[in-house]
Each structure stands twice: as structure tokens, then as C-alpha cells.
Design an enzyme around this catalytic site. Structure first.
Site, PDB file in Angstrom:
ATOM      1  N   ASN A  93       0.835  -1.191   0.000  1.00  0.00           N
ATOM      2  CA  ASN A  93       0.000   0.000   0.000  1.00  0.00           C
ATOM      3  C   ASN A  93       0.875   1.247   0.000  1.00  0.00           C
ATOM      4  OD1 ASN A  93      -2.652   1.592   0.722  1.00  0.00           O
ATOM      5  ND2 ASN A  93      -1.134   2.247   2.218  1.00  0.00           N
ATOM      6  N   GLU A  94       0.865   1.974  -1.100  1.00  0.00           N
ATOM      7  CA  GLU A  94       1.418   3.328  -1.237  1.00  0.00           C
ATOM      8  C   GLU A  94       2.932   3.430  -1.079  1.00  0.00           C
ATOM      9  OE1 GLU A  94      -0.809   5.969   1.331  1.00  0.00           O
ATOM     10  OE2 GLU A  94      -2.603   5.840   0.078  1.00  0.00           O
ATOM     11  N   ASP A  95       3.642   2.324  -1.193  1.00  0.00           N
ATOM     12  CA  ASP A  95       5.095   2.417  -1.031  1.00  0.00           C
ATOM     13  C   ASP A  95       5.770   3.075  -2.235  1.00  0.00           C
ATOM     14  OD1 ASP A  95       4.736   1.278   1.390  1.00  0.00           O
ATOM     15  OD2 ASP A  95       5.657  -0.640   0.928  1.00  0.00           O
TER      16      ASP A  95
END
Length: 854
Positions: free
Chosen positions: A433-435
Site C-alpha cells: 500500500n502506497e510504497d
């Protein structure tokens, strides 16, 4: 010959590790799983961290080390040549001792599963297992000193090194509560031969008329055995097959294949039935005596993630296809349902999925900062037809990829994908998630033209996990399920709205656009978007015990609002849009929930409008952030921690219905724009009159064409006078797409618009309404006549003028009444019926609507 036996350990005791003269405390329950926070609360050693400011007073728990012990009986049986202790999960830095003589396991990954051979180490009679849990905080800080600091957003940086549920470190909706303990079941298995893994991999032909059922299995055997497979179809038809398995190797693998004509397929909710095959795999000795068997309940479906070129627009589509039927996804993001995972029950998961179904949603995204969920969650999604987007357990950080870390992650991925791969509801694995957004924010090395597969020497080393190791695991162990490197991901960076998925946070976060511009923010698949809203007043009364603290800006309520800058942003969105005559708590709750509902409702309509049919799937779905909370808090959730539904739940439920209507209001200049302008409203010195136009569209999410009557009404907001009525007659709404009905309907800033869809018998199927924006400028009727008729099982609501955001509740609020609808707009000459389970005509109701406290 004796079949395998299994004993689930329970009856735990606990104490602080290393503390002189510390006595053992018996757990207050006899459950097979537990953790330190729930046990400390039960023992009244600490106050409930969810109440008042108690979170501040329990931080020492996460800094301490703890130990658990459990006794169990073992009676040797000559026919059982091997004994294993099987661990479903330990949170997190754990050393396991058997009878205080043998260290049998050391684990530092919460998501690992372990099978430990303890043959010859057990005593006849009473045995004891003891587990020491070291502080994950201290462990992570030690790793950080050794391997360097990696930036994490939410929680301290050291969390990036620790394979533990990341939200335990605190998030912008969750508390910092670093728990530990035997969070997964521990079982003693005794056997001569046993099956340790069974995977039923069904491949459905393109025409759906046949399926190849491949049953792969792993076994531990001490003799030559026969493996027998029996497959029972949903209609009772039985298929079977068998194969020999030799003792050539003690740990053996085998495979059996079956061909099924005209398979009975599993569909998502609203598209068809949820039917299952029962697959029974047994191993038998030479005398055909069963030694062990495993049963799997399996749904068979054909799955595709479709990313093809689009008509007249750049980029590619992003949507799912199940059994050759394109799916528009309307769903939510799912975070762990509790800060203390062992407090969740199968009933809790069933209730949560039920609320999703009742909200007309068809997907839950298991967010990467939590856990790989409990089996009960996926079982319920399978049963109810809810699709699951599964993130790997990484979120909002610059993760490392040194050899030890990469090794533990690869094993984690194998352990979890092998566990989850049987669930037909899982339709996507995403790497994190969103890295990649973090990589952009930190300006890390991310060369999209570098396809080497090894980026461990860069300052974005975890890219090697996301683009090399994790997709390899999915390809090997869950073939047929698509893999997506991250969420968001696609195109020219993570904000490219034309390829892949996006997280659209330019409302609330980012540029903080006005939510009326949501139609300018749509992407190919919007996997996150949200607006914060306070929980219900009755919920706040449960966790704020001091009445003096029950005001919007209190110290306690601020502690239970983890969003950075929430006061400013809530103030911005509320005060920009609606009148607030009072800042008492009830008024503020209503104001924030109304804004949350208005924002999310328009977002859902705007996304769904772009599902226009084959080759025009300009938006394939949207997932609200978020459906649930892990503790009592003001957050983006549409259902608060105690299960109370916010206004947004009902408003988005109507917009996600199989048949729904949408309306948008704009100026001609604004309508032409594809992206938000610098500002929506003219500056104060611009006194030129504005012309407004409305578009109306219908959404048909069913798989059949529908004939429906559509009518449009324009009403004066202050007087209720009908200004214009337009019958559009019978409209043909093509299946599985949006149909544009009306464009450029001229309106002014004193008029509310209502659209009604009726079936052939005149019954209302759907309604939609549109009001001038911002609502704070709207002149309302000073004393509307709102009439509520309370009947057994339903309410009937009538009004003489348009009424916005009417919420009805039963008083006193202890009554168990479930409203099917709420937070509604009511118009003259239109009786609005709300069905309510448990409601009786003797009940008293309370009503609140926009302007009722002016």
C-alpha cells in the site's frame, strides 16, 4: 491402524517476563488464542485503552517482555509415529520452549506459520509449552541500529524492519498499542501419515463449458499410501479419482486431475449464485484404511483483470471479469476490525461482511498495513459473493531488502498465499500500500526503464520484493490470480489517472479540492478516497465517560482523532459548505457526517458514471476508504467501531444499488474541464449572474436490460412549489453500464432537482436529488412540515418542501432497530418509505435534518 488426531491448545496463563517474583495469571477465558492487552484488561492490571485517555497510560506494555504458558495432555499411541506442534501465528518476537527443556522454535515474523517435529520430546501425560515474547519495539530498534534507518509514515521508522501488523505502531486512524501473544491457534498433531496442504486449482474454459480440476497435495507419510479424491458438485453429482503415493520420500507431493463438463460456477453477489464443490482428499494404507483426510469447500470461477485500450480516451481499462462478465466494483477498504485481533470472532466477521453486502458493495480491499485476515473473513466473503483485493503486508514506508529481510518476507508470502489460495473471492494480490508513492515523496531511485529485477543496492530496495519476489510466489502458488505491484500503481507515476489504480486523496489530503469537483478526479480504478466524519453520539458516550469532555474540541475527542490536521480540514470542508449554528457535539457530529456523506456519495456517482459499456470502461470501480474502524475514533470509516452506521453508509448504499440514478450540477464553463480548475467559485467582486445546468444519468449494474420510467422534478427549496416536471417516459437501460438520460437541464440557485425511477407498475426503484452548492448559501423554509408515520416494520415520511439529509433514530437509543435506509432527501408529493427491522408503531422516533437546528 489409527487415524491422525489433533488437539488444540487452550487455557493459557501469562506474566511479565524477567520480573522478579512475578506470579502467573490465568487467562479469564479458555480460548485457544489470546494476547497481552486483552489479558491485562481482563485482570484489571490496566484500564481499557479504548476509553477516555487511557491509551496514554498503557504504553509501557509494548516496552515490556511477556511470557505465556499452557499445559496439555499427551498419551502416546503406538500407531502414531510422529507428533508435530503446528503454529498458525505468533505475535511477533517469540521463543517457544517445550517442557522448559527444549527450545523448539524461534520466530520473528507474525505472518509465518510453523510445523515443528516434537517426536520423542513429549512426555506421557502432562506437557507444558512456554512462549517468551520480547518487545517488538526494542527488537525493531536493534535492527534499525544494525541495518540503518528506513523512513516510515505513521508509526516509528523501526517498524519497517519488523514483520508485524504495521497498524499496531499507530496510524492516522488507529492507536499505538503494541500487543503480543499467541494470536494464532497452536495444535498438537499426532499421526503416522498426514496431509499438510491441499490445493484445488480449477481452470475454467473460455466458453465456461468445461473445467479442469487439479488437486495438488503435500503429505508426510511413513508407508506407501493411496490418495483418493472425491469431488461432490453443488447438485450432488460425485466425481472421484485416486493415485498411489510412495514412501520414497517422507515428505511427498502428489497431484490428481479431474475434468468436469458444464461446471456449476461461483459468481459474485448480484451476478449469480454462490455455489461450491466439496473436495475430499484422503490417504489410505494398503488395507484401504483411512489415515487422514482434508475437506475443501471450493468455488469455481473464471477470472480476468482486464486492461485493454479504450475508445476515445488515453490509457487502458482496469476492471475485473468473472465468468466472462465485466464487473463494476463498488466497495470499501478493510482495515483490521480490532486493535486486538484475538477479540474478533467468526460472528464479528460475518456481521462485517453482511453490512458490506447490505450496502450494495461487492468488494473489500484488505489493506496492506494490517494482516492477512482470519480464515473466517475469507470464508464469509466466499459465501456472500464479495470479491477480495488482498494487499501484501506492507504500507506507507521505505522498506529494506537485506538478505535476512528478503528471506523472511519470501517465506511469509509462501505461507500466506498457500493458506489463502483456496478462496475464490480473492481476485487480486497487490504488493503493498502506497510504497511507490513514498518513493516519489522521498525522491528515491525508481527508474521505470530498469527491469533488472534486483534493486537492492538502491535506496528503494523493496522494489525487489514487489516486482521480483512477491509476483514469483503468486505465480507459483496461486496461478490464475492477477498480481499488481502496488496500490496505487500504473502509468506515469502513482497519480496517473489513465492507467492502473489511483488513491484519490486530493479531497481531504493533497490539494484539498472541493468535493463538488469529484467528477474531475476520477481514474481508471479508484482504490482509495475518503472524507472524515465523527462517530455516532451514542458511540461517543461509550468511550468518553466524562460528560464535560463531550464537546468537539475536547482533549479526549482529539486523542480519538489521529488524522493529521483533522481540526483544520474538517473545519475547512464543513464551514465551506454548510451552515453550523452551534458547535455542540450533536450538531458537529451531524455536520461532519453530512459532509462525509455528500462527498462520498458524489464520488461514487462520478466514478460509476464512467462505466459506459464495452470499450468505454473509463472507470472500473471505486473503493471507499474505509468501511470499518479498529477502535473508537473519528475517522474516514462509514461504520464506526461500535457498528453504528454513519450517514455516508446509507448515502453511498443508494448510489451503489443495482439500479440507481445520478445527478450533477455545474456551470457550462466548469463542465468542459477534465481536471479541477484553480478555484470553483468566482471571487466575491464578480457579481455576474450564474447559469447552472444539470446532467442526469441512470446506472444499471444488473446483467439484464431494464425498462424504467424516469421523471424529473424541479422544486423551489423555500416554498416547495413545483417549478417544472418532466417525464422522460420509458427508458431502455442497457445492462451493466451507465446510460446518459439528460444533459444541460437549466436550473437556478433556489431550485432542488429530484429524479425518480419507476418500474412498469409505478413502484419507485430509485431516487436521486441535487441541490445548489454550497449548501450554506441556500435559503431554506423556515418551518417545514415534516411528518413521520411510525408503523410496524417501516416509516413513512412526508414533507411540504424539499428537506436535505433527514436522519431518523429511535429514542431511547437502546432499542435494537435496523433501518434499511436513512440520511435521505425528502420532496413534496413523494412519500418516502424506510423499512426498519424491529420497529413497532409504539416506538418513538427522533428526526434531524439540515437546517432543523437553525
Amino acid at each position: 491402524m489409527s487415524v491422525a488426531s489433533t488437539l488444540t491448545l487452550s487455557g493459557w496463563r501469562w506474566r511479565q517476563f524477567g520480573k522478579a517474583n512475578e506470579d502467573w495469571h490465568q487467562c479469564a477465558h479458555d480460548k485457544p488464542t489470546t494476547e497481552i492487552f486483552t489479558d491485562l484488561i481482563d485482570a484489571k492490571v490496566i484500564p481499557d485503552p479504548f476509553i477516555d485517555e487511557n491509551e496514554r497510560h498503557v504504553q509501557w506494555v509494548g516496552e515490556a517482555d511477556w511470557e505465556y504458558a499452557c499445559d496439555f495432555q499427551y498419551e502416546p499411541e503406538q500407531a502414531h509415529s510422529r507428533q508435530d506442534l503446528v503454529f498458525a501465528g505468533l505475535d511477533t518476537v517469540a521463543t517457544v520452549y517445550l517442557n522448559d527443556q527444549n527450545e523448539i522454535l524461534n520466530s520473528t515474523n507474525m505472518f509465518h506459520r510453523h510445523r515443528v517435529d516434537v517426536t520423542g520430546k513429549l512426555r506421557a501425560g502432562l506437557n507444558t509449552i512456554r512462549i517468551v515474547f520480547k518487545s517488538a519495539l526494542h527488537y525493531g530498534r536493534e535492527l534499525e541500529k544494525k541495518h540503518g534507518s528506513y523512513r516510515a509514515f505513521s508509526g516509528e521508522n523501526s517498524r519497517a524492519h519488523v514483520r508485524k501488523a504495521q497498524y499496531h505502531y499507530g496510524w492516522d486512524w488507529g492507536p499505538l498499542l503494541m500487543t503480543c501473544g499467541p494470536c494464532g491457534e497452536i495444535k498438537l498433531e499426532s499421526y503416522s501419515s498426514t496431509l499438510i496442504d491441499v490445493f484445488v486449482n480449477a481452470q475454467v474454459s473460455e466458453d465456461l463449458h468445461s473445467a479442469s480440476i487439479n488437486i495438488d497435495f503435500e503429505a508426510i507419510v511413513d508407508q506407501d499410501v493411496t490418495t483418493k479424491v472425491t469431488v461432490t458438485a453443488p447438485d450432488g453429482h460425485i466425481f472421484d479419482s485416486s493415485a498411489a503415493l510412495s514412501i520414497a520420500t517422507k515428505e511427498s507431493r502428489g497431484s490428481i486431475s479431474l475434468e468436469i463438463d458444464e461446471p456449476q460456477l461461483w459468481y459474485l453477489v448480484g451476478h449469480g449464485p454462490q455455489v461450491f464443490y466439496l473436495v475430499d482428499v484422503a490417504i489410505l494404507n494398503r488395507d484401504q484404511v483411512p489415515l487422514h483426510h482434508v475437506r475443501k469447500i471450493v468455488g469455481i470461477r473464471r477470472l480476468r483483470l482486464v486492461q485493454h485500450n479504450l475508445i476515445d480516451e488515453p490509457g487502458t481499462s482496469f476492471f475485473f471479469e468473472v465468468n466472462n462478465k465485466p464487473v463494476y466494483t463498488s466497495g470499501s477498504n478493510w482495515i483490521p476490525g480490532h486493535s486486538f485481533l484475538t477479540a474478533m470472532t467468526s460472528k464479528d466477521y460475518a456481521s462485517a461482511v453482511d453490512r458490506c453486502v447490505k450496502a450494495n458493495q461487492n468488494m473489500l480491499r484488505v489493506w496492506g498495513g494490517g494482516i492477512y485476515e482470519h480464515d473466517a473473513f475469507y470464508e464469509e466473503c466466499d459465501r456472500r459473493g464479495i470479491l477480495v483485493w488482498q494487499d501484501f503486508a506492507f504500507a506507507c514506508a521505505q522498506y529494506p531488502c537485506y538478505p535476512e529481510f528478503a528471506a523472511t518476507v519470501k517465506r511469509e508470502a509462501v505461507d500466506q498465499v498457500k493458506r489463502l489460495r483456496q478462496y475464490c473471492s480473492i481476485v487480486l494480490y497487490a504488493g503493498n500500500n502506497e510504497d511507490y508513492q513514498i518513493a516519489e515523496m522521498l525522491n528515491l531511485t525508481w527508474d521505470r526503464d530498469d527491469h533488472s529485477g534486483d534493486w537492492t543496492k538502491t535506496n528503494f530496495p523493496a522494489r525487489t520484493l514487489y516486482e521480483t519476489h512477491l509476483p514469483a510466489v503468486v505465480a507459483e502458488y496461486a496461478p490464475g490470480v492477477p498480481y499488481h505491484p502496488s496500490s496505487p500503481w500504473g502509468g506515469d507515476g502513482t497519480t496517473d489517472r489513465t492507467v492502473g489504480d489511483i488513491h484519490q486523496w486530493n479531497v481531504w489530503h493533497g490539494s484539498q479540492e472541493k468535493y463538488q469537483l469529484w467528477d474531475k478526479l476520477v481514474g481508471r480504478f479508484v482504490s482509495e478516497f475518503g472524507m472524515l466524519g465523527f462517530p455516532a453520539a451514542k458511540s461517543i458516550r461509550r468511550y468518553v465517560t466524562d460528560p464535560a469532555q463531550r464537546y468537539p474540541q475536547s482533549r479526549v475527542l482529539d486523542l480519538h482523532n489521529k488524522a493529521d490536521g483533522a481540526e483544520r480540514r474538517l473545519g475547512l470542508y464543513v464551514l465551506e459548505n454548510i451552515r453550523v449554528n452551534s458547535l455542540d457535539l450533536d450538531s458537529w457530529i451531524y455536520a461532519t457526517q453530512l459532509i462525509q456523506g455528500e462527498c462520498l456519495s458524489f464520488a461514487v456517482r462520478s466514478c460509476r458514471r464512467q462505466w459506459k459499456g464495452p470499450g468505454q470502461e473509463y472507470c472500473g470501480g471505486q473503493l471507499i476508504w474505509q468501511i470499518n474502524d479498529c477502535w473508537p475514533v473519528s475517522s474516514w470509516a462509514i461504520i464506526d467501531f461500535y457498528g453504528e452506521k454513519k450517514m455516508a453508509y446509507f448515502m453511498t448504499k443508494r448510489d451503489s444499488a443495482p439500479l440507481a440514478l445520478g445527478i450533477s450540477r455545474s456551470t457550462p464553463e466548469l463542465k468542459k474541464l477534465k481536471s479541477p480548475p484553480p478555484q470553483i467559485l468566482a471571487p466575491p467582486h464578480d457579481l455576474a449572474p450564474k447559469t447552472y445546468i444539470c446532467d442526469v444519468w441512470a446506472m444499471n449494474g444488473t446483467l439484464q436490460d431494464v425498462q424504467a420510467q424516469i421523471e424529473i422534478r424541479l422544486s423551489d427549496i423555500a416554498t416547495g412549489a413545483l417549478r417544472k416536471e418532466k417525464s422522460m417516459g420509458v427508458q431502455s437501460l442497457l445492462s451493466n453500464r451507465t446510460t446518459e438520460l439528460l444533459e444541460d437541464l437549466s436550473v437556478d440557485d433556489k431550485t432542488a432537482v429530484q429524479a425518480i425511477m419507476r418500474d412498469g407498475d409505478g413502484h419507485v426503484i430509485a431516487r436521486a436529488s441535487d441541490w445548489p452548492q454550497p449548501l450554506k448559501y441556500v435559503t431554506l423554509c423556515a418551518s417545514p412540515d415534516v411528518n413521520i408515520s411510525v408503523l410496524d416494520g417501516k416509516l413513512e415520511i412526508r414533507t411540504n418542501v424539499p428537506v436535505k439529509g433527514l436522519v431518523v433514530s429511535v429514542v431511547p437509543d437502546g432499542r435494537d432497530v435496523e433501518f434499511e435506509d436513512n440520511a435521505v432527501d425528502i420532496f413534496p408529493d413523494d412519500v418516502y418509505t424506510i423499512r426498519a427491522r424491529g420497529l413497532t408503531k409504539a416506538d418513538k422516533v427522533e428526526v434531524r435534518y439540515y437546517g432543523s437546528d437553525f
